[in-house]
Design an enzyme around this catalytic site. Structure first.
Site, PDB file in Angstrom:
ATOM      1  N   LYS A 191       0.843  -1.201   0.000  1.00  0.00           N
ATOM      2  CA  LYS A 191       0.000   0.000   0.000  1.00  0.00           C
ATOM      3  C   LYS A 191       0.883   1.258   0.000  1.00  0.00           C
ATOM      4  CE  LYS A 191      -3.789  -2.441   2.333  1.00  0.00           C
ATOM      5  NZ  LYS A 191      -4.595  -2.538   3.585  1.00  0.00           N
ATOM      6  N   TYR A 200     -12.099  -2.820  -3.495  1.00  0.00           N
ATOM      7  CA  TYR A 200     -12.631  -3.005  -2.137  1.00  0.00           C
ATOM      8  C   TYR A 200     -14.163  -3.029  -2.106  1.00  0.00           C
ATOM      9  CZ  TYR A 200      -8.117  -2.611   0.276  1.00  0.00           C
ATOM     10  OH  TYR A 200      -6.850  -2.845   0.762  1.00  0.00           O
ATOM     11  N   PHE A 208     -15.435   2.689   7.418  1.00  0.00           N
ATOM     12  CA  PHE A 208     -14.081   3.118   7.073  1.00  0.00           C
ATOM     13  C   PHE A 208     -13.817   3.104   5.568  1.00  0.00           C
ATOM     14  CE2 PHE A 208     -13.882  -1.451   8.190  1.00  0.00           C
ATOM     15  CZ  PHE A 208     -13.346  -1.992   7.028  1.00  0.00           C
ATOM     16  N   THR A 230      -5.297  -7.968  10.546  1.00  0.00           N
ATOM     17  CA  THR A 230      -5.631  -6.691   9.892  1.00  0.00           C
ATOM     18  C   THR A 230      -5.170  -5.495  10.723  1.00  0.00           C
ATOM     19  OG1 THR A 230      -7.555  -7.768   8.933  1.00  0.00           O
ATOM     20  CG2 THR A 230      -7.545  -5.359   8.899  1.00  0.00           C
ATOM     21  N   ARG A 262       2.956  -7.064   9.204  1.00  0.00           N
ATOM     22  CA  ARG A 262       2.310  -5.980   9.973  1.00  0.00           C
ATOM     23  C   ARG A 262       2.785  -5.968  11.425  1.00  0.00           C
ATOM     24  NH1 ARG A 262      -3.611  -7.371   7.451  1.00  0.00           N
ATOM     25  NH2 ARG A 262      -3.503  -6.062   5.572  1.00  0.00           N
ATOM     26  N   ASN A 302      -1.560  -0.119   7.266  1.00  0.00           N
ATOM     27  CA  ASN A 302      -1.065  -1.467   7.590  1.00  0.00           C
ATOM     28  C   ASN A 302      -0.241  -2.111   6.473  1.00  0.00           C
ATOM     29  OD1 ASN A 302      -3.207  -2.049   5.928  1.00  0.00           O
ATOM     30  ND2 ASN A 302      -4.267  -3.400   7.373  1.00  0.00           N
ATOM     31  N   HIS A 356      -1.644  -5.545   1.444  1.00  0.00           N
ATOM     32  CA  HIS A 356      -2.891  -6.297   1.229  1.00  0.00           C
ATOM     33  C   HIS A 356      -2.541  -7.666   0.672  1.00  0.00           C
ATOM     34  CE1 HIS A 356      -6.702  -7.569  -0.611  1.00  0.00           C
ATOM     35  NE2 HIS A 356      -5.980  -7.865  -1.669  1.00  0.00           N
ATOM     36  N   GLU A 414      -9.006 -10.628  -8.063  1.00  0.00           N
ATOM     37  CA  GLU A 414      -8.086  -9.488  -7.918  1.00  0.00           C
ATOM     38  C   GLU A 414      -6.987  -9.510  -8.989  1.00  0.00           C
ATOM     39  OE1 GLU A 414      -8.882  -9.100  -3.105  1.00  0.00           O
ATOM     40  OE2 GLU A 414      -6.934  -9.806  -3.786  1.00  0.00           O
TER      41      GLU A 414
HETATM   42  P1  RTP Z   1      -6.536  -6.327   3.149  1.00  0.00           P
HETATM   43  O1  RTP Z   1      -7.849  -6.613   2.413  1.00  0.00           O
HETATM   44  O2  RTP Z   1      -6.009  -4.944   2.915  1.00  0.00           O
HETATM   45  O3  RTP Z   1      -5.510  -7.417   2.952  1.00  0.00           O
HETATM   46  O4  RTP Z   1      -6.850  -6.378   4.673  1.00  0.00           O
HETATM   47  P2  RTP Z   1      -7.644  -7.428   5.502  1.00  0.00           P
HETATM   48  O5  RTP Z   1      -8.233  -8.489   4.630  1.00  0.00           O
HETATM   49  O6  RTP Z   1      -6.717  -7.856   6.594  1.00  0.00           O
HETATM   50  O7  RTP Z   1      -8.808  -6.542   6.084  1.00  0.00           O
HETATM   51  P3  RTP Z   1     -10.225  -6.107   5.487  1.00  0.00           P
HETATM   52  O8  RTP Z   1     -11.241  -6.374   6.541  1.00  0.00           O
HETATM   53  O9  RTP Z   1     -10.436  -6.693   4.126  1.00  0.00           O
HETATM   54  O10 RTP Z   1     -10.026  -4.545   5.379  1.00  0.00           O
HETATM   55  C1  RTP Z   1      -9.347  -3.983   4.298  1.00  0.00           C
HETATM   56  C2  RTP Z   1      -8.494  -2.851   4.783  1.00  0.00           C
HETATM   57  O11 RTP Z   1      -9.337  -1.827   5.300  1.00  0.00           O
HETATM   58  C3  RTP Z   1      -8.676  -1.144   6.337  1.00  0.00           C
HETATM   59  N1  RTP Z   1      -9.491  -1.218   7.553  1.00  0.00           N
HETATM   60  N2  RTP Z   1      -9.703  -0.201   8.327  1.00  0.00           N
HETATM   61  N3  RTP Z   1     -10.611   1.494  10.410  1.00  0.00           N
HETATM   62  C4  RTP Z   1     -10.918   0.208  10.434  1.00  0.00           C
HETATM   63  O12 RTP Z   1     -11.561  -0.288  11.335  1.00  0.00           O
HETATM   64  C5  RTP Z   1     -10.462  -0.634   9.339  1.00  0.00           C
HETATM   65  N4  RTP Z   1     -10.718  -1.914   9.190  1.00  0.00           N
HETATM   66  C6  RTP Z   1     -10.092  -2.293   8.041  1.00  0.00           C
HETATM   67  C7  RTP Z   1      -7.337  -1.824   6.548  1.00  0.00           C
HETATM   68  O13 RTP Z   1      -6.348  -1.087   5.804  1.00  0.00           O
HETATM   69  C8  RTP Z   1      -7.557  -3.186   5.940  1.00  0.00           C
HETATM   70  O14 RTP Z   1      -6.347  -3.776   5.515  1.00  0.00           O
END
Ligand code: RTP
Length: 148
Positions: A9, A49, A57, A91, A102, A112, A115, A126
């Site tokens: 990112k 996304y 968020f 995450t 991370r 973080n 991805h 993707e």
């Molecule tokens: P990613 O898709 O980026 O690999 O991350 P992930 O599966 O671990 O998490 P996901 O739930 O898919 O969320 C995507 C990205 O959104 C941001 N996020 N912010 N503020 C918040 O509570 C929050 N929760 C998620 C993070 O950058 C996360 O990687």
């Protein structure tokens, strides 16, 4: 052979962590099949996304992803989707185990670093979205000292 979409990112790029991330995937025994440094449009980030569109968020997440160049990659190897997620860590970096990307390199959920696809099906979608031009087929023999 299984493939995963992995993206460094904008914070990871700005902090000079590209080599660190690539090194971890290479050293683990995965193969790099696609790589580019790009900035993406808002509509593209929203598409990537789209499953999170209803989350509070979401807008901040899209702003973050379009805030600078990202490194989009495809890594290939046995179990790369699940193992890639383990290497990346939880995450929220405050919950990520030390030893994960991370857990070693980040503090905030909204910064973080990386991805990784969360399933083989998401990886397929993707990779099609980010690499419509296709991938490199540069190695057909898996390293015999890594793969039995
Ligand atoms: P990613 O898709 O980026 O690999 O991350 P992930 O599966 O671990 O998490 P996901 O739930 O898919 O969320 C995507 C990205 O959104 C941001 N996020 N912010 N503020 C918040 O509570 C929050 N929760 C998620 C993070 O950058 C996360 O990687």
């Amino acid at each position: 052979m299984e493939q995963s979409f992995i993206m460094i990112k904008p914070d990871g790029v700005q902090r000079g962590l590209v080599g660190e991330v690539i090194s971890r995937f290479e050293k683990r025994g995965f193969y790099l099949k696609g790589l580019k440094l790009i900035t993406v449009e808002r509509s593209f980030a929203e598409k990537h996304y789209e499953d999170l569109a209803a989350k509070p968020f979401f807008a901040g997440l899209v702003d973050y992803i379009i805030s600078g160049p990202v490194v989009a990659m495809v890594w290939e190897g046995k179990g790369v989707v699940a193992t890639g997620r383990k290497m990346i860590g939880a995450t929220n970096p405050l919950n990520s185990e030390p030893g994960t990307i991370r857990g070693d390199l980040a503090i905030e959920v909204g910064r973080n670093v990386i991805h990784g696809s969360d399933s083989i099906e998401s990886a397929r979608k993707e990779i099609a979205l980010w690499f419509p031009e296709g991938l490199f087929d540069w190695k057909s023999n898996l390293h015999p000292w890594i793969y039995e």
